[in-house]
Each structure stands twice: as C-alpha cells, then as structure tokens.
Design an enzyme around this catalytic site. Structure first.
Site, short mmCIF file in Angstrom:
data_model
loop_
_atom_site.label_atom_id
_atom_site.label_comp_id
_atom_site.label_asym_id
_atom_site.label_seq_id
_atom_site.Cartn_x
_atom_site.Cartn_y
_atom_site.Cartn_z
N ASP A 1 -2.28 1.39 1.06
CA ASP A 1 -1.49 2.62 0.97
C ASP A 1 -1.27 3.20 2.36
O ASP A 1 -2.24 3.38 3.11
CB ASP A 1 -2.21 3.66 0.10
N ASP B 1 -3.04 -3.32 -2.90
CA ASP B 1 -2.18 -3.20 -1.73
C ASP B 1 -2.71 -2.08 -0.84
O ASP B 1 -3.59 -1.32 -1.23
CB ASP B 1 -0.72 -2.96 -2.13
#
Length: 479
Positions: free
Chosen positions: A204, A202
């Site tokens: 950040d 993912d």
C-alpha cells in the site's frame, strides 16, 4: 475533394513534424487538431527507442525474471506501440496515444528506468521490538470488538489478485527506496518491516505522482507480458487509482496526495524506506473499526488483525512509553448523535483547547456549513484522513467518512466513539499538536471490555461521480 492540407499555406516545419509522426500526410482536420501537440510529438519522434528497449529488458530481468517472454517480443511490443499512430485515424485516439507516449518518453527513465542502476547502500535502521508481549493484549482488545454478525446472504465482491503481484512487490521495494521523498508505504508491508512475521499481499502506497507512476508501470507490464492493462479511478475513493489486467485481476493501487500533505504525514525511516508512523496507522485502524465492513473482516480473520495490532501496540509502547494499566480517564470522549442531521458531537474540552468536535457524516453538508462560517483556515489532508478539519470559535468541524455504530437507539457504540476520538487524534498528529496523553487513555479504554452488540448503524455518505479509466489497448482515457 482533397482532404490534405495545402502545402503552400501551412507552416512547413509543423506539417513535417506531424507527417513524420503519423507516417502519412495529415488531413486538414488532423493537422489543425494536432498542431498544438507539436512539442510533444517532437519529443516522441526523437525519443531513443533503443535505450528505452534496453531499460525495459533490464527491468524485466531484475523484477520479472520468471515471466516467459523473449527480448525480441519485448522489442516488438515497444516498437509496435510507438508506431500505433500510423494506423490510427480517430482524433480522440490519436490524442490518447500522444498523451501516453509523452508520459513514457518524459518520465519512464527517472521513475522506473533508474531502478536498474546500482542502488545506494541500505542504511539498516531496525529496532528489535518485543511484539510477542503485546499479542495477548491485542487479542483481548480485538475480541471485545468482534461483534459483527455476518449476513451469509450478502454477496461480497471478489478481489481477484494477479499472479504478477509478487513481481510488482519486488519492484515496489526498490521503488520505495529510490523515491522515498515522493512515495511512502503503509499497511501490512510497512508493519512487516518492523515485524517479519506479518503476512502481506500487495504494498500500500501514498505518493505525489501516482498517475504518472501507474502509467509507466502499466506499460512496463504490458511490454513484458503482452497483456492489456487497464487503470481505473474509483469516485468514492479520493485520488485513488488501481492497475488491473484484462481479466480484472488486481495488480497494484495507489493514493495520490499533494507534496504539502506528504510533508506533514508522520513517518519513520526503515531500511531506506519511509513508512507511515505506526502510531498514526494504529489510530487509523481504531477509526476504521467504526466501519461495519471492517468489523466483518475482523470476524473472518481475527489472527491477521491480531498480528498487526500487536505490532503497533508494541511500537507505541516502546516509542511513547505508553503504560497499559487500564487507566482511561475520560476516554472514549462523550459522543451524542443527531441522526436526522447526521452529525455527531464529541465533547473534547477535557483534552484539547477546542471544547467540542462536530463530526459530519455528509461531506457536502460540512462544506456548505464551512462556507457559511466564512472561515478559510480549514485543513484538507486528502486521502490520509479522508477529511477536512476546521477549528473555529473553539469548535472543531470535520467529516467522518465511516459508518457510526449504535449500541441502542440514539446511542453511539463505544467502538465508534473510539473511532471518532482516533479521528481527532489524527489531526493532532498531522498538526504537531498534543496527543500522547489522549492516546494513552484511548488505548487503555480498549482494555478489559465486554462485547456490546450492534443495535444498528448509520449509512456511509454516498459519493457522486463516475468511474474513470485508461485503456491502453483501446486508446481511451475517461476521467
């Protein structure tokens, strides 16, 4: 007894607004509890649901095209949520519905709806870095730090990842370009923009409107997938929120920071996206290696860390002209630990105007001592450093949130000593102070080192507080 308010004694306009919203005449209790929400209720009532449905459909087409759901299903879910109050009689739940609907009607278009219109041209700003030249050096540095002994009996928390992460990443790439004044990224994706060989999960992010963004995104996912989406707040991670689905699968998380903190974070501009300066990220990585859990991660997947480390080393070599010749001078700076009081004293006089740094391992103790000093010039950089800094009478006072590794009884391990030095350098970068000579010595002090076993380590500071959450399906907000 008649529970309905007396029409003759209540302001007719307010009553009508609440009645229209609820789809029924409010009870006396509902009226008096909701009348202060009249302005928000009005905004919700006049909100153009058709335009909103169109925006969500466009977001679905652009970022969630592989999700099997029809346009009519999306519309039904949206209209159902915007009429949910008509079937709700609990005052607490009504307040939650009003609050979340208010966020959608006042912010969604500017935050996520805007992603559906034509984007500005991407300004290509990539530099060609020779990361390969740093891979052997990075491997040597990391190998000397690969000293954690994995306890196979230790039960590790599973981090289940949602299948929607790839969709959200696609959305986030566009979001970072459109909102690059309020949202920046760090971590693997930011390094991927420099070195396409980096693997990332993912994305950040740090942003100044985290809660609003995550609520809008949670509803977008809910309307597209039909899943119950939950936002959680973790007490020991400052200003941190995460979105998970109903099966506790991680979708995205975010740290919220103030605008004045955002303004001082060192950053660089790549393809219309601001990323945290890789020099700053490298210092954070060195600091985090003082955390025993991070060393355990290193032992499990050294190649992942090697790719990141090599990328950041090449960046600092190219940007700051760092020469890797092994000359470390006074690095790492001398560190002495007081295990009883949980304070590490770092001798800084060889590099900075302040003669020493007192790194507290308990944040509450530091806060108390700062009050006793009667000093009001401390700098709080929130989750960027997870710490407050104060310089008073030529002494730096700060909080160090990681474990301290010991190589022998009462002796700070060189990994933690470097972590403390990096922590001080983060402050120097954030305050535009001098750091380049110190950075050069710090990085050179990581070269040609033998492995030193860990004798023991201190425990991390225990953070009080409770978990908070927003459950959209159950109309509950607990913070």
């Amino acid at each position: 007894m008649n529970r309905n308010p007396d029409h003759n004694t209540l302001p007719n306009i307010t009553l009508k607004i609440i009645e229209t919203y609820l789809g029924r005449l409010p009870s006396v209790n509902e009226y008096y509890m909701l009348k202060l929400q009249t302005r928000n209720i009005q905004k919700i009532t006049v909100f153009n649901k058709d335009i909103f449905v169109s925006l969500v459909k466009k977001n679905k087409k652009r970022f969630f095209s592989d999700v099997d759901t029809s346009a009519s299903e999306i519309k039904d879910r949206i209209l159902s949520y915007f009429s949910k109050q008509t079937q709700t009689y609990n005052i607490g739940k009504l307040f939650t519905i009003i609050e979340l609907q208010s966020v959608l009607v006042t912010t969604y278009t500017d935050i996520l709806g805007v992603l559906t219109i034509k984007a500005p041209n991407v300004i290509s700003s990539k530099i060609s870095y020779n990361v390969t030249s740093m891979e052997e050096l990075a491997r040597d540095m990391l190998n000397s730090m690969n000293v954690a002994v994995i306890d196979k009996a230790k039960v590790m928390g599973r981090h289940n990842v949602s299948s929607l992460v790839k969709n959200v990443n696609k959305l986030m790439e566009e979001y970072l370009r459109r909102h690059n004044k309020s949202c920046i990224c760090y971590g693997s994706y930011s390094l991927y923009l420099i070195n396409p060989n980096i693997r990332y999960g993912d994305i950040d992010i740090l942003q100044t409107n985290s809660r609003t963004f995550l609520i809008d995104l949670a509803f977008l996912i809910k309307f597209i997938t039909g899943n119950n989406i939950i936002l959680s707040k973790i007490p020991y991670l400052r200003n941190y929120m995460v979105i998970k689905d109903e099966n506790d699968n991680h979708i995205i998380d975010s740290f919220n920071i103030r605008q004045d903190t955002m303004n001082v974070v060192p950053k660089i501009f790549i393809d219309n996206i601001y990323i945290v300066d890789p020099t700053f990220q490298l210092l954070n990585m060195i600091k985090m290696f003082s955390q025993i859990d991070r060393l355990e991660d290193l032992s499990k997947d050294p190649e992942k860390f090697n790719a990141r480390m090599a990328t950041m080393l090449e960046y600092v070599r190219y940007t700051h002209g760092i020469v890797f010749d092994g000359k470390r001078n006074n690095m790492p700076m001398k560190c002495i630990i007081d295990e009883n009081n949980r304070i590490v004293t770092v001798t800084t006089k060889d590099y900075f105007s302040f003669k020493k740094c007192l790194a507290y391992l308990d944040e509450n103790v530091l806060s108390s001592d700062i009050l006793d000093l009667n000093a009001d010039t401390s700098c709080d950089f929130e989750s960027v450093t997870n710490s407050v800094y104060l310089i008073h009478d030529n002494i730096m006072y700060t909080y160090f949130s990681n474990t301290i590794l010991l190589s022998d009884k009462g002796k700070v391990h060189e990994i933690s000593a470097r972590g403390l030095c990096a922590h001080i350098l983060l402050y120097q970068m954030l305050t535009s102070g001098e750091y380049k000579q110190c950075l050069s010595d710090l990085l050179n002090s990581m070269m040609n080192r033998d492995k030193i076993p860990i004798y023991s380590h201190t425990e991390r500071d225990k953070k009080p507080g409770r978990h908070g959450f927003i459950n959209i399906e159950k109309d509950i907000i607990v913070f």
